[in-house]
Design a protein around this motif. Structure first.
Motif, PDB file in Angstrom:
ATOM      1  N   GLY A  54       0.798  -1.220   0.000  1.00 24.50           N
ATOM      2  CA  GLY A  54       0.000   0.000   0.000  1.00 24.50           C
ATOM      3  C   GLY A  54       0.829   1.267   0.000  1.00 24.50           C
ATOM      4  O   GLY A  54       0.403   2.301   0.529  1.00 24.50           O
ATOM      5  N   LEU A  55       2.023   1.212  -0.634  1.00 27.87           N
ATOM      6  CA  LEU A  55       2.919   2.371  -0.567  1.00 27.87           C
ATOM      7  C   LEU A  55       2.338   3.605  -1.255  1.00 27.87           C
ATOM      8  O   LEU A  55       2.563   4.728  -0.805  1.00 27.87           O
ATOM      9  CB  LEU A  55       4.281   2.015  -1.182  1.00 27.87           C
ATOM     10  N   ARG A  56       1.612   3.400  -2.360  1.00 25.42           N
ATOM     11  CA  ARG A  56       1.056   4.572  -3.059  1.00 25.42           C
ATOM     12  C   ARG A  56       0.109   5.366  -2.164  1.00 25.42           C
ATOM     13  O   ARG A  56      -0.010   6.583  -2.310  1.00 25.42           O
ATOM     14  CB  ARG A  56       0.331   4.130  -4.327  1.00 25.42           C
ATOM     15  N   SER A  57      -0.553   4.692  -1.242  1.00 24.99           N
ATOM     16  CA  SER A  57      -1.547   5.367  -0.401  1.00 24.99           C
ATOM     17  C   SER A  57      -0.915   6.152   0.745  1.00 24.99           C
ATOM     18  O   SER A  57      -1.585   6.991   1.360  1.00 24.99           O
ATOM     19  CB  SER A  57      -2.538   4.344   0.158  1.00 24.99           C
ATOM     20  N   VAL A  58       0.357   5.896   1.038  1.00 24.53           N
ATOM     21  CA  VAL A  58       0.980   6.580   2.178  1.00 24.53           C
ATOM     22  C   VAL A  58       2.085   7.550   1.765  1.00 24.53           C
ATOM     23  O   VAL A  58       2.543   8.347   2.579  1.00 24.53           O
ATOM     24  CB  VAL A  58       1.561   5.546   3.187  1.00 24.53           C
ATOM     25  N   LEU A  59       2.499   7.484   0.502  1.00 25.69           N
ATOM     26  CA  LEU A  59       3.529   8.410   0.029  1.00 25.69           C
ATOM     27  C   LEU A  59       2.931   9.793  -0.219  1.00 25.69           C
ATOM     28  O   LEU A  59       1.725   9.924  -0.441  1.00 25.69           O
ATOM     29  CB  LEU A  59       4.160   7.885  -1.261  1.00 25.69           C
ATOM     30  N   PRO A  60       3.745  10.851  -0.184  1.00 29.00           N
ATOM     31  CA  PRO A  60       3.240  12.183  -0.517  1.00 29.00           C
ATOM     32  C   PRO A  60       2.574  12.195  -1.896  1.00 29.00           C
ATOM     33  O   PRO A  60       2.976  11.472  -2.807  1.00 29.00           O
ATOM     34  CB  PRO A  60       4.506  13.047  -0.512  1.00 29.00           C
ATOM     35  N   ALA A  61       1.562  13.040  -2.045  1.00 27.64           N
ATOM     36  CA  ALA A  61       0.763  13.063  -3.269  1.00 27.64           C
ATOM     37  C   ALA A  61       1.577  13.433  -4.500  1.00 27.64           C
ATOM     38  O   ALA A  61       1.199  13.092  -5.627  1.00 27.64           O
ATOM     39  CB  ALA A  61      -0.396  14.047  -3.098  1.00 27.64           C
ATOM     40  N   GLN A  62       2.720  14.105  -4.300  1.00 26.81           N
ATOM     41  CA  GLN A  62       3.531  14.516  -5.456  1.00 26.81           C
ATOM     42  C   GLN A  62       4.262  13.345  -6.115  1.00 26.81           C
ATOM     43  O   GLN A  62       4.759  13.471  -7.225  1.00 26.81           O
ATOM     44  CB  GLN A  62       4.577  15.559  -5.039  1.00 26.81           C
ATOM     45  N   ILE A  63       4.356  12.198  -5.423  1.00 23.42           N
ATOM     46  CA  ILE A  63       5.126  11.064  -5.939  1.00 23.42           C
ATOM     47  C   ILE A  63       4.207  10.128  -6.719  1.00 23.42           C
ATOM     48  O   ILE A  63       3.222   9.613  -6.183  1.00 23.42           O
ATOM     49  CB  ILE A  63       5.803  10.293  -4.790  1.00 23.42           C
ATOM     50  N   GLU A  64       4.531   9.934  -7.977  1.00 22.87           N
ATOM     51  CA  GLU A  64       3.746   9.066  -8.856  1.00 22.87           C
ATOM     52  C   GLU A  64       4.612   7.877  -9.268  1.00 22.87           C
ATOM     53  O   GLU A  64       5.646   8.046  -9.912  1.00 22.87           O
ATOM     54  CB  GLU A  64       3.286   9.845 -10.089  1.00 22.87           C
ATOM     55  N   LEU A  65       4.203   6.674  -8.871  1.00 25.49           N
ATOM     56  CA  LEU A  65       4.937   5.459  -9.198  1.00 25.49           C
ATOM     57  C   LEU A  65       4.308   4.793 -10.417  1.00 25.49           C
ATOM     58  O   LEU A  65       3.122   4.455 -10.402  1.00 25.49           O
ATOM     59  CB  LEU A  65       4.940   4.492  -8.013  1.00 25.49           C
ATOM     60  N   ILE A  66       5.101   4.601 -11.471  1.00 21.17           N
ATOM     61  CA  ILE A  66       4.598   4.101 -12.745  1.00 21.17           C
ATOM     62  C   ILE A  66       5.097   2.680 -12.970  1.00 21.17           C
ATOM     63  O   ILE A  66       6.312   2.451 -13.020  1.00 21.17           O
ATOM     64  CB  ILE A  66       5.082   5.001 -13.901  1.00 21.17           C
ATOM     65  N   PRO A  67       4.200   1.698 -13.137  1.00 24.77           N
ATOM     66  CA  PRO A  67       4.659   0.346 -13.476  1.00 24.77           C
ATOM     67  C   PRO A  67       5.310   0.336 -14.858  1.00 24.77           C
ATOM     68  O   PRO A  67       4.881   1.061 -15.763  1.00 24.77           O
ATOM     69  CB  PRO A  67       3.362  -0.484 -13.479  1.00 24.77           C
ATOM     70  N   GLY A  68       6.332  -0.514 -15.027  1.00 27.55           N
ATOM     71  CA  GLY A  68       7.041  -0.595 -16.297  1.00 27.55           C
ATOM     72  C   GLY A  68       6.894  -1.948 -16.969  1.00 27.55           C
ATOM     73  O   GLY A  68       6.008  -2.736 -16.626  1.00 27.55           O
ATOM     74  N   PRO A  69       7.779  -2.253 -17.923  1.00 31.32           N
ATOM     75  CA  PRO A  69       7.633  -3.458 -18.760  1.00 31.32           C
ATOM     76  C   PRO A  69       8.254  -4.716 -18.161  1.00 31.32           C
ATOM     77  O   PRO A  69       8.584  -5.651 -18.900  1.00 31.32           O
ATOM     78  CB  PRO A  69       8.370  -3.049 -20.039  1.00 31.32           C
ATOM     79  N   GLY A  70       8.415  -4.765 -16.839  1.00 31.37           N
ATOM     80  CA  GLY A  70       9.148  -5.867 -16.223  1.00 31.37           C
ATOM     81  C   GLY A  70       8.329  -7.085 -15.884  1.00 31.37           C
ATOM     82  O   GLY A  70       8.434  -7.624 -14.782  1.00 31.37           O
ATOM     83  N   CYS A  71       7.503  -7.546 -16.820  1.00 32.71           N
ATOM     84  CA  CYS A  71       6.755  -8.794 -16.635  1.00 32.71           C
ATOM     85  C   CYS A  71       7.065  -9.699 -17.816  1.00 32.71           C
ATOM     86  O   CYS A  71       6.574  -9.463 -18.929  1.00 32.71           O
ATOM     87  CB  CYS A  71       5.257  -8.523 -16.539  1.00 32.71           C
ATOM     88  N   PRO A  72       7.885 -10.730 -17.634  1.00 30.62           N
ATOM     89  CA  PRO A  72       8.293 -11.565 -18.780  1.00 30.62           C
ATOM     90  C   PRO A  72       7.140 -12.292 -19.447  1.00 30.62           C
ATOM     91  O   PRO A  72       7.158 -12.530 -20.652  1.00 30.62           O
ATOM     92  CB  PRO A  72       9.289 -12.547 -18.159  1.00 30.62           C
ATOM     93  N   VAL A  73       6.131 -12.663 -18.666  1.00 35.01           N
ATOM     94  CA  VAL A  73       4.963 -13.323 -19.252  1.00 35.01           C
ATOM     95  C   VAL A  73       4.197 -12.343 -20.139  1.00 35.01           C
ATOM     96  O   VAL A  73       3.725 -12.706 -21.222  1.00 35.01           O
ATOM     97  CB  VAL A  73       4.051 -13.869 -18.140  1.00 35.01           C
TER      98      VAL A  73
END
Length: 358
Positions: free
Chosen positions: A38-57
């Motif tokens: 649940g890190l996105r819910s507790v980090l400051p609102a200015q921080i945006e975490l973007i998932p990337g292409p790291g799924c081999p399947v």
């Protein structure tokens, strides 16, 4: 003494962040750890975490999955593969097998395995049966496959390889202008290939980068590091996973890879052809593609294409979040996945659904 997750979070909240910061986390394992904690819910609102292409399947090309399905259905073989691969769909008519799971239901001998050693054990137990190991994965997964080959495999064990290197995909995103301000580099890949492999992010693209492990503490330490770098405008590669990641990586694993594999241009589902981003076997005798050449269908190289309506490619490229896909939670759920991002435990859509995002 190392800091706890709440202590790292307190330090991050104390940073003077004046504007939004977009940080890409490449690894599917990182995305799972971030979402489950649940890190996105507790980090400051200015921080945006973007998932990337790291799924081999997710990025395994359709033509490779199609080849595996056809081999299993039409040849007298036993096909073994990692469990996540069984449900990945391909674009065929509803009358045809759309996944390895459906091919198995139609009578093909397909077995899920958890490690390359299981493939070896099955081949040793059935010396008169041809075993095809459909091996898809990044460096962390392909290194044990390389070790298996280097140490010697029986003649009845063939490899259908769909291996990829991680860093070229990140380089492609940076070259094509995908907007993010910093990078969290994958810890397990760096364990094999070395921390220094990610130095190019800082030197060539002038972005801060940090290698993280898979605990909230390690991820928050990496976030704190790159945020400090951005504020101070002093960019470097920080290794926040020093317990296992060394500057040069694992020389034994790298030796196995260089002995048994060649680096080639490779197709990534949803992304397209990326130069020097794939592994190919040096030994043709163990290569299922060489031993069964009739199943290589160039016409199935649907570069950049996902199933109709599926936006998994845009998720992989960091353009949208999983819940912004048109099919997310509607036609596409873990019980009935349309795209590969909803299939794998490292797929961002599957992770977000498991994390309660609806």
């Amino acid at each position: 003494m190392s800091l706890t997750a709440p202590q790292w979070l307190e330090k991050i909240r104390a940073l003077p962040l004046s504007s939004k910061v977009k940080i890409m986390n490449v690894c599917g394992g990182h995305e799972r750890a971030i979402t489950m904690a649940g890190l996105r819910s507790v980090l400051p609102a200015q921080i945006e975490l973007i998932p990337g292409p790291g799924c081999p399947v997710c990025i395994c090309p359709e033509e490779d999955i199609y080849t595996a399905i056809q081999l299993a259905l039409k040849e007298k073989i036993t096909l073994v593969t990692f469990g996540d691969m069984l449900r990945v769909p391909v674009n065929v008519s509803k009358k045809s097998a759309r996944s390895l799971e459906q091919a198995k239901a139609m009578g093909a001998d397909i077995r899920p395995i958890a490690s390359p050693l299981e493939a070896l054990q099955i081949a040793q137990q059935q010396p008169k049966q041809t075993i095809v190991f459909f091996a898809a994965g990044f460096e962390t997964t392909i290194a044990p496959v390389a070790a298996l080959i280097a140490q010697g495999i029986p003649n009845n064990l063939l490899i259908l390889l769909s291996g990829r290197l991680t860093w070229p995909a990140v380089a492609l995103l940076l070259e094509t202008g995908v907007a993010f301000d910093a990078l969290i580099a994958p810890g397990h890949v760096a364990t094999v290939m070395g921390a220094e492999e990610w130095q190019f992010v800082v030197e060539k693209y002038h972005l801060p980068a940090a290698i993280a492990g898979f605990t909230p503490e390690s991820l928050l330490a990496a976030l704190y590091s790159i945020l400090r770098q951005l504020i101070e405008q002093n960019y470097f590669l920080d290794n926040c996973y020093p317990q296992v990641v060394k500057p040069k990586g694992n020389p034994t694993a790298q030796r196995y890879l260089s002995t048994t594999m060649m680096i080639v241009d490779a197709n990534w589902r949803g992304i397209g052809m990326i130069p020097v981003s794939g592994f190919s076997l040096k030994e043709s005798q163990a290569d299922a593609r060489v031993q069964f050449p009739d199943y290589a269908q160039e016409t199935r190289q649907r570069r950049g294409e996902m199933p109709p309506g599926c936006d998994c490619a845009q998720v992989l490229l960091g353009h949208i979040y999983p819940n912004q896909c048109r099919l997310y939670g509607n036609a596409c759920t873990p019980r009935s996945p349309v795209g590969p991002c909803m299939v794998s435990d490292e797929g961002a859509c599957r992770i977000w659904w498991a994390g309660g995002v609806r």
